[in-house]
Every structure is written in C-alpha cells, then in structure tokens.
Enzyme design. Sequence first.
Site, PDB file in Angstrom:
ATOM      1  N   ASP A  67     -36.784 -88.863   9.693  1.00  0.00           N
ATOM      2  CA  ASP A  67     -38.077 -88.230   9.908  1.00  0.00           C
ATOM      3  C   ASP A  67     -39.136 -89.015   9.137  1.00  0.00           C
ATOM      4  O   ASP A  67     -38.837 -89.935   8.357  1.00  0.00           O
ATOM      5  CB  ASP A  67     -38.021 -86.761   9.468  1.00  0.00           C
ATOM      6  CG  ASP A  67     -38.978 -85.878  10.262  1.00  0.00           C
ATOM      7  OD1 ASP A  67     -40.001 -86.399  10.759  1.00  0.00           O
ATOM      8  OD2 ASP A  67     -38.710 -84.677  10.390  1.00  0.00           O
ATOM      9  N   GLU A 102     -45.514 -77.257  11.161  1.00  0.00           N
ATOM     10  CA  GLU A 102     -44.634 -77.496  10.015  1.00  0.00           C
ATOM     11  C   GLU A 102     -44.982 -76.589   8.837  1.00  0.00           C
ATOM     12  O   GLU A 102     -45.407 -75.446   9.015  1.00  0.00           O
ATOM     13  CB  GLU A 102     -44.635 -78.982   9.665  1.00  0.00           C
ATOM     14  CG  GLU A 102     -44.158 -79.841  10.824  1.00  0.00           C
ATOM     15  CD  GLU A 102     -43.950 -81.297  10.472  1.00  0.00           C
ATOM     16  OE1 GLU A 102     -43.452 -81.592   9.368  1.00  0.00           O
ATOM     17  OE2 GLU A 102     -44.261 -82.165  11.311  1.00  0.00           O
TER      18      GLU A 102
END
Length: 1006
Positions: free
Chosen positions: A621, A811
């Site tokens: 990521d 997020e």
Amino acid sequence: MRRTALLVSATLLTGLLPFAVAGPASGADDPAPVPVDNFEGEIPFANPPAEGIFTWGSDTDDPPTLELAARGDAPQGEKVLSGTYDISGYGGFTHDFAFDKPAHDWSARKGIRFWWDGRNNGKKVNFELKDGGANGEASELWTTSFTDDWTGWKQLEIPFTDFTYRTDYQPVGGIDQVLGLTEMWGYALTLPVGGADQFAMDGVELYGKADQALRANVVTDAAVYPVEEGRSAAVKITVATTGSAPIDEPVIVAYETAGGTGESGKDYTPVKGELTFPAGTASGTSRTVTVATLRDKAGENAETVPLKLTVTGAKAPAENPQVVIDAHGLPYLDAKLPVKKRVADLLSRMSLAEKAGQMTQAERGALTTPGDIAAYDLGSLLSGGGSTPTPNTPEAWAKMIDGFQLRAQATRFQIPLIYGVDAVHGHNNLVGATIMPHNIGIGATRDPQVAYEAGKVTAAEVRATGIPWDFAPCLCVTRDERWGRTYESFGEDPALVESMETVIQGLQGAPSGKDLKRNDKVLATAKHFVADGGTEYGSSTTGTYTIDQGITKVTRQELEAVHLAPYQDAVDRGVGTVMPSYSSLDILGDSEGPVKMHADAAMINGVLKDRMGFDGFVISDWQAIDQIPGDYASDVRTSINAGLDMIMVPYAYKDFHKTLTDEVTAGRISGKRIDDAVSRILTQKFKLGLFEKPYADTSGASAIGSAKHRAVAREAAAESQVLLKNAGGVLPLKKSQKVYVAGSNADDIGNQAGGWTITWQGSSGKITDGTTILEGMRKAGSAVTYSKDASAPTDGHDVGVVVVGETPYAEGVGDVGNGNDLAFSAADRAAVDKVCGAMKCAVLIVSGRPQLVGDQLGDIDALVASWLPGTEGDGVADVLYGKRAFTGQLPLTWPRSEAQLPINVGDSSYDPQFPYGWGLTTLTSVPGGGTSALKALAVAAALAEKAGSETAGRAIVTKARLLVQQKMGQTITAASAKPFADADHLLLTGRYGQAVAKLTAAYRAV
C-alpha cells in the site's frame, strides 16, 4: 467556489521557479511600462462579468478584506491595495477584465511586475495569470509563487517564462496549454493559509520587451522514437513562440547523432547538420531530421541513438530526443511461446538494477522527470486518489499513460509499465465516468450478478483510458462501523463478502487470466490482506486515526473463519495481485504480539503464497513499508523478505531502488527472492498483453459514462436500497402525490457518491456527471417541492422525503472520533423533525455505514438505508416510486447506540435496532401462512440443500424471511433478532434447512 480559486498543490508549488526582484534588469531601450492596476480607484471592486477586483475563498471566512488605502509611502500614486486575511482553506483576490470587451494583448512584453509590502513572514503567495478562453472565469490558468521573506516595499518582476501551466485545477479543463499572452483576462493572488495577517501591494504593470530567446522555444514532437531495426525514425523539430507571433531573428538548430548504446555505422547511419528557421518564420513551423537504422540478422536488446540538439536564438528542448532501435529476435518477445518460458528468458537477461526497477512503483506526479522511467527501469506507475491529468478526460488519461509507456521503450528490454489506479466503485478518478454504489451498497443487493456487472463496467471504462490494473476489490470483512473504510467492505459476514467476489471475474474475466489481454479487462487486486476490517477501536497509531491502520486481535480460529476465508476464494478466482493492509495482526496465544502486515512473512509467504497457492504478485500500500519498525533499509529488507513483490513508494522511488539493490548486494535479500518477485510481476505483464500492446486501446472510450453503463449502475443503486421501516405503507410513493423533499443529501452528487470520487476524500457538490436523488424523483414523480433545510412552507403536501446522512470521507479520515460520529447533523435532525412533524414522511440515509436514528425513529414512517448509491440517483427514485420493489438487505448490523459497537451477526449478545439481513419489501404480496407455511418451507429447503440447488434454496429462504419480517414489524427484540441474523449467514453458506429453522425460531420469539 469561484472558478478563480487556487487549490494549492504542494507537488506543484515545489516545482515553481523563483523570479527576479527589481533592479537594473530592464534594458535602457525597453519601452515604457504599461499600467495594469495603480489602485487609485480607476479599477472598482466589482464581480464578473464587469471589470473589477473581487475576493473569493473556500468558505465564508476565507475571502480577505480589501480596501484602497491612502499611504504616504505608496510606491506609486497616493493609494495602495491593502487587506487582512485569516484563511483556513484557501482564499485570495482577482482582477478580471470586462467580459464584454476584447481580452488584452501582453505578448509584446517581457513580464509583469508589482510592488509588495513585505511582512517577512516566510509564507508563500501564489500569483496566477488568466490566458485565453472565453473570459476571465473560463480561461487557462498559469501560476508561479513568491515567498514573503523581506520587510517593506519591494518591486517584484516576473518574466512570463516563469509561469507554469496549472496541473491541479483548470476551470475549463485547459485549452491549448500554451501561454499565448495575446488574450489575457487578468490575474489572481492566493494568500497564505494558517494565521491572521495583512498585506499591501501597488503598481501592477507590464514591463520590458519580449526577448525572442525567452519567448521562442524549440521542441520535438516526442522525447523517444522507437523504430524497428532497419527502418528510419523521423524527428520533427518545431519552433514555437509565446503569443504565437513569428520569430524576429533567425533560430538555428544544429543536430548530431552521438553517444547512446547504438553503434554508429553498424546500428545506424550517423547524421549531422543544421536547420535554420529564418526571421519571420511562423510559430509552429517544423523541420524533420531522419535517422536511418541498419538491419543485421542477430537478435538484440533495444539500442539508443541520442540526437544532440544545439539551439541558437531560442530556448532548447528540456532534453535531447533519442531514437530507440527496438529489441528484436529474442525469445521473450515471441508471443507464441508459453508465458513461463518468456518470463524465464527475460529474467535471465536482466541486471539487478533492472530487476529492482520492476519492483518499484512511483506516483506519476512525483516523477522528477519523465526520463526517470528509463533511468530507474521503473516497473510501474500509479495515480493516487485525485491524481489526474489536465484536463481530466478519457483522452487525456490515455495520452498521459501512452507518454509514460513511450519512456519505458527507451530501456534495454522495453519492458512496459503496468499502470495502476484505485477504481473502487467505477473509474472514480475520471470526471464523467460511471460511478457505482460503494461496496457496502453492492453487498446490500445480495446479488452476485450485480457485483459481476459492476466489475465488468468498471474494467471496460478503466482499460479504455489505457490503465490495465485496478486496486480493487476490497475484501475486508468490516466488524466495527466506526471504521472510516466501512463502505469499502461488502459487509460484516465473510460469507457475504465471498458471495460478492464475482466482481473479480467482472474485472479480470476467466480465472485462468486468458481474458486479461482484452481491451475491456483489467488486473484486479484483493485487498487489504488480512483482517483490516477487524482493527480494534483506539488501536491506531497513525495521526488522529482511531481505528484505521490499527491492530486486529483475533484467535487463529477467528482469523481463519472471518478474515482469511475471502482470500482463498479470490485466489481460486485467479486474482492477479494482492495488497497487504496497513494494519497489524495480533494472533492471540502465539506470544508474538502485533505484527505489521507488510512485515508478516508467516501470513504473506506462508499462508497466502504457500498454503493458498497465490501465484500473482503482492503490491504494498501507499508508503506502507515506512510504518515497519526500524530504519529504511530494514523496512525494505523486511517487507521484501516477507513476500512483497512490488513496493508502492510514491515519492521515494529513487531511495527505494538504491536501497533494494544495496540490500541484495550485501546478501541481506537473496537473489532467489528477487527473481521470484520479478517473475511474478512479469507474468502478469505478459498475461495482460502489454509487451505486444503497451499503448492505450481507446476503442471503448465512447462507452465511458454511456447510457448502457449507467443503466448497470442504476440497477445496482436500486437493488442496494434497504427498506428498514414502512409504517402505513408510505412507500412506494404515488405519482399523484405532492411530495416535499428536504435534507442535505437530496440534491448533492458528491455526497451520494462518497469518498474516492474524483479525489481521494471525495467532496460535496457537483463534482461529476450524474443524477441526484432529487433529480431522479423529479423525473419519476409529478409535483415535487424541494427545500434543503425544510424552511419552505410544508402545507399542501401529501408526503415528505428527507434525505440525510454523511458527507464524503476516506480511510482513517472518516474514523469515528476523528472529527466524525454516527449521528445526524443538527441541520439534518432539524429537517427530519420539521417534515416528519408536519406530514407522513420517509427518511433516506445516504451514508457509508449505519447512522444512529435514536429517538427520531418513532416519528419516521418509512426509513431507508440508501448507502452511497453513486451517480445514478434514478435508481433510488425507481424504488421510491415503485418502478421496482425494495429487495435490499442489511450487509451490516444496524446498532441502537454507539455503546453497542462492535456488534455483528453471530455475537452471543445481540440486540440491534435492525438485525443483519433485515430488509422489508414493497412487493405486491408477502408470503403468509404462519408456522404451517414455515414448516412447508423447511421441508422444501432441506430438499434444495440436498440437491445443491442454490437458486431454489435462496428463493425458499427468502420467502421464509419475508414472512417472518412481516410478523416482527418494528417489535425487534434480542430474542428474535439473533436467529433472524443467523439465518442470513446460513443462507449464504448453503445451509438452507438450518436457515429456515432459525427464521422459525425468530418467528416464535416475537
């Protein structure tokens, strides 16, 4: 927001050139300056389309105050423009010229200058020009900046050559990306953010004479010219001027083939000469230099032939172009060979540096120069959320990515890039794309075909812009609604998540990967491995996040049953890549404590690759390896040895490349591990057909945002709507009714699309094309009155519809406790109270997770969980007006209070507001018959289970569920809720007989 607003981009600003301060720079023969603003009152404070100076800002507090103040120390005249500001978002002021008069011509001048009263605060001020287009609010924007690091008045001179085209925001998407200067509409200044201050400026004017060496440029039509061996490359050399005026003096371009890896006389015929563009030559005039390559019979790597250009009388190109003789005759280039053999051949030829490059992924906007793609042999680029070309169109995406791929052709083996993007609910970075409901809504449909079709449309639109790789789907099993990523999950039940993994085939096609070469398929990514949805509230150590990127504490049994299960299915479906989670995993009882997933070799190497048999590649990521404890070398070493194959290092690609090669050279990472990683990456590139077709196939671009694709999204939105309550049959609405519509999310395309839409966090407002819920209702119904805050009179209406919920986030920014909660806003609560107090009402909740309805539930006649339906509000209107029935079911347990969280199906203590799987219907008839009917359904379910008939089993259990729901109504208790929720899990796992038994228990508990 005014179109003149400057949205500050750190990446852009760091690249801007400083400009000169006043001094003896102006020549003695320069013409007299041309005043633009003396600030003596000749230019009024006025808004467009009239000429004038006006302010703007991101909210009501951000526009600065302005005045024409008399000052004894004014550099010019008696007055100056002064003001105060205290900006939290962005703010500044603009001088626009009158729209009903011709634009100004500044092309004869060298630049613009003005006096600035320095505060010595060290803050950056952005200065912007408006060039071309229809008017000052529909012009192209060019920008530079200066730092206020002095005290008192100073005259700043800015040559027009210092301005750069804005890549982060253009009001009209850009026009020709040339600072023409012949049609100027004014200028704007963006003032510093953070802290109250004041400013003063005076005497804006044009200065100097346009210098041909500053305004004339020599450019080539490309930086790289790939050519088959034996053929010729034509390098087009063009002279262009700022303002498009003819050149005043001759421009001479000397050229010569020199250097490179190609051998003069053997690989190419050398050329040397001189091109002359005489005075008076029109801007845009081109000449061509031809470089002929020579053929031999041997297979070879690609060879470079730089063409050195020496320019007199104009600015030379930023870099010399190079002809590249294509690699040829080598086994890895033979498309008829098996992929495995092609990979082995190519790998055997590569150096360590080239292998390290394949394992490196950079953000496209972070490239220091496009030449770094070849210099570092980069294997991949990505667009982070909101990282888009300008203009943000399908054509611009394809052109941008083709430009990057062209650079990769300048490497020895011409290994194409694999470009990745987060298309998590449609091609969500692209304006005008079809935006699907977020995964939580797809999970609510309980329809694997919907998930498949959504993936299919997404893949087609993504690939049509030149992108072969999608960082989706998210296979997280969300276990706590306080998580800011909740909407990225299909639901809280691993069985539900698994059932929606048909999306992988929608994206990739056949599990074998044979369809990946198609122009409507992309490589999929299963993320975030593993247990990202199980992080414990309060465990995050990332900034102000409360749960995202935290720690998941589970027994090994729970890990296997809840969080790992979806990944085995993804591997079986042939998913091409897997992305680990930022979070840490703490398996209770193993005495190891929390381990960052990017460092967890036992899970990545041991479980994912060895046990599950995953043969794709693992991509990290965004900057995630930086969170591994230790120094950077340790981060690199640990992550690669744990099984990561490609590392997303958006800004640190140079450091990563060097560190990785150093670690291998030192023996701390084995060559075998590197070869495994690179083999996995190359395998997917070959499967995608990138070696044969590296450039965008845009033949499908016309379908982006098409009616056909939007019809799929509309259907998905309709099926995702979950009817939680419907007292008195308020829904469906009738076309004959007068409907009063209110609420913050009724007419907001940005809010109903949510985060990860055009930008990373998403935003409210008209951010892309689509139909809001209100617009859909107006098309579907008859008399509709809209009042966002419910301030309009409510008299004379038959029914109210209040659309409330969340504003976009993504997020950990959306974590509860990080500036967010699960309650309605005060405005939404007030709108619900007013409308539902005046008439029968339906409340739609547009959100990425359940919202706490609390004591308002009793006043609400109908309640709908609309989730984040995407751009097709028509789908919501379809079920509201009965064009199709409500069939959605809760993918998450709907809690009564935040104190209950986390609460999930299967919990021993379970007393929700609405249980997992709940979803009323507006079908014309609901099954009846009570216990006798349930007994008959139980027998039928057992037979369906024995026969393995999924279609029959689902239909039987659905009948039983609807029958039970009708009796439960709004008297949901712990005794009935638990077996009801358990039944839906049993249905998804194929245990139809047990599911009906649980529903019978719920029926009896009412």
